[in-house]
Design a protein around this motif. Sequence first.
Motif, PDB file in Angstrom:
ATOM      1  N   GLU A  91       0.826  -1.205   0.000  1.00 21.73           N
ATOM      2  CA  GLU A  91       0.000   0.000   0.000  1.00 21.73           C
ATOM      3  C   GLU A  91       0.864   1.260   0.000  1.00 21.73           C
ATOM      4  O   GLU A  91       0.537   2.244  -0.684  1.00 21.73           O
ATOM      5  CB  GLU A  91      -0.937  -0.025   1.200  1.00 21.73           C
ATOM      6  N   ALA A  92       1.970   1.240   0.746  1.00 20.39           N
ATOM      7  CA  ALA A  92       2.872   2.394   0.749  1.00 20.39           C
ATOM      8  C   ALA A  92       3.486   2.593  -0.637  1.00 20.39           C
ATOM      9  O   ALA A  92       3.654   3.730  -1.100  1.00 20.39           O
ATOM     10  CB  ALA A  92       3.967   2.198   1.794  1.00 20.39           C
TER      11      ALA A  92
ATOM     12  N   LEU B 233       2.135   1.717  -3.523  1.00 21.76           N
ATOM     13  CA  LEU B 233       1.102   2.272  -4.398  1.00 21.76           C
ATOM     14  C   LEU B 233       0.968   3.780  -4.204  1.00 21.76           C
ATOM     15  O   LEU B 233       0.858   4.544  -5.166  1.00 21.76           O
ATOM     16  CB  LEU B 233      -0.238   1.594  -4.133  1.00 21.76           C
ATOM     17  N   LEU B 234       0.987   4.223  -2.958  1.00 21.52           N
ATOM     18  CA  LEU B 234       0.916   5.656  -2.680  1.00 21.52           C
ATOM     19  C   LEU B 234       2.107   6.386  -3.284  1.00 21.52           C
ATOM     20  O   LEU B 234       1.972   7.476  -3.852  1.00 21.52           O
ATOM     21  CB  LEU B 234       0.850   5.887  -1.168  1.00 21.52           C
ATOM     22  N   TRP B 235       3.297   5.784  -3.146  1.00 25.72           N
ATOM     23  CA  TRP B 235       4.499   6.401  -3.719  1.00 25.72           C
ATOM     24  C   TRP B 235       4.371   6.505  -5.243  1.00 25.72           C
ATOM     25  O   TRP B 235       4.715   7.535  -5.840  1.00 25.72           O
ATOM     26  CB  TRP B 235       5.729   5.578  -3.360  1.00 25.72           C
ATOM     27  N   LEU B 236       3.896   5.437  -5.880  1.00 27.29           N
ATOM     28  CA  LEU B 236       3.755   5.457  -7.335  1.00 27.29           C
ATOM     29  C   LEU B 236       2.757   6.511  -7.786  1.00 27.29           C
ATOM     30  O   LEU B 236       2.971   7.190  -8.804  1.00 27.29           O
ATOM     31  CB  LEU B 236       3.330   4.076  -7.830  1.00 27.29           C
TER      32      LEU B 236
ATOM     33  N   ILE C  45       5.722  -3.706  -8.590  1.00 27.10           N
ATOM     34  CA  ILE C  45       4.442  -3.720  -7.882  1.00 27.10           C
ATOM     35  C   ILE C  45       3.441  -4.603  -8.620  1.00 27.10           C
ATOM     36  O   ILE C  45       2.745  -5.428  -8.016  1.00 27.10           O
ATOM     37  CB  ILE C  45       3.900  -2.285  -7.740  1.00 27.10           C
ATOM     38  N   ARG C  46       3.356  -4.452  -9.926  1.00 22.59           N
ATOM     39  CA  ARG C  46       2.408  -5.272 -10.685  1.00 22.59           C
ATOM     40  C   ARG C  46       2.735  -6.759 -10.562  1.00 22.59           C
ATOM     41  O   ARG C  46       1.832  -7.592 -10.529  1.00 22.59           O
ATOM     42  CB  ARG C  46       2.421  -4.860 -12.158  1.00 22.59           C
ATOM     43  N   SER C  47       4.027  -7.096 -10.485  1.00 23.35           N
ATOM     44  CA  SER C  47       4.392  -8.506 -10.382  1.00 23.35           C
ATOM     45  C   SER C  47       3.915  -9.105  -9.068  1.00 23.35           C
ATOM     46  O   SER C  47       3.609 -10.303  -9.008  1.00 23.35           O
ATOM     47  CB  SER C  47       5.908  -8.670 -10.524  1.00 23.35           C
ATOM     48  N   PHE C  48       3.837  -8.307  -8.013  1.00 25.24           N
ATOM     49  CA  PHE C  48       3.389  -8.842  -6.725  1.00 25.24           C
ATOM     50  C   PHE C  48       1.907  -9.198  -6.741  1.00 25.24           C
ATOM     51  O   PHE C  48       1.464 -10.038  -5.955  1.00 25.24           O
ATOM     52  CB  PHE C  48       3.672  -7.848  -5.603  1.00 25.24           C
TER      53      PHE C  48
END
Length: 302
Positions: free
Chosen positions: A169-170, A172-175, A260-263
């Motif tokens: 979640e952190a 995603l916020l950074w992105l 991120i997408r790979s996770f």
Amino acid sequence: MARYAPRVDLSPAAVERAVAEVFDGVDAQPRVERLSRGFSWVTLGVDEVIVRVAPTGGTLEPYDPEAEAANLRRVEGVVPAPQVLAVQPDPDNPIGRPFGVHSRVPGRVLRLDDVTEHRLDYIAAAGQALGRLHSLSAPVTVAEAYDAELDRTEAVYRRAAPDRHPEFEAALLWLRANRPDCDEPAVWCHGDFRFANLSWTGPGELGGVLDWERAWAGDPMCDVAFTHRFSGWCTIEDSADYGHPIDQERLAYASRFERIRSFTASMRAIRAWLDGRSHDPRLLTIGRRGEQAMKTELNWAR
């Protein structure tokens, strides 16, 4: 809740009946060969065609043969890829799952370790193919494409993650906070461009680009970054063969975005196993490894 696994019949007789319903090009009693043992589509060689069967649960849910067919039709004549011969989106068929029927591409898929000579030729051919693909512009900007894909990635996370992951979640916020403010047109990206998804007819001679289920309208730097992360020595490093500028700042962002997408693949794997849509214990292992990796590989988002 009881665990369950939907009915799937991959016997030659069932495959023959299912394919014959949508495609008049397979002999009676065809030779059916399992070509993949991975965690995505079930890929079968059926005589001279390929049948891609949606699994009951896996790393890239939801599986939609119509979406993959649309991606393949979009790149026809641009890069070598399988031709769509038929699509069966209805699971009510003898196999019991949606599937697509595609042509075979020439050549064979190699492992990275199989290639000890002419590596520069393979890299050049891969770069040229990716460059041709990225000549296809999409009707959104790079910034808009990132916003849409970040929304989709978050939706997958909310649906698939059995537990909340603060690191994810952190990140995603950074992105979202650091998303490139780029008004250039997005291009059609493969989404899984790596050596393992390329077929070769000879040293540096590309027969076809495979596995188009992750294709999307996005930043071309994402495909380039993907090769750095997942394609070993076959990476796109400069513009000599690729033919487009490589923006190093956007490339650095795209590398984090692709991680991120790979996770989300590991999250969907563990959800499929926990829900009982797959009894393959490897999915549980993938999910647990993904959870562990998030704690160490997303420290840039802290």
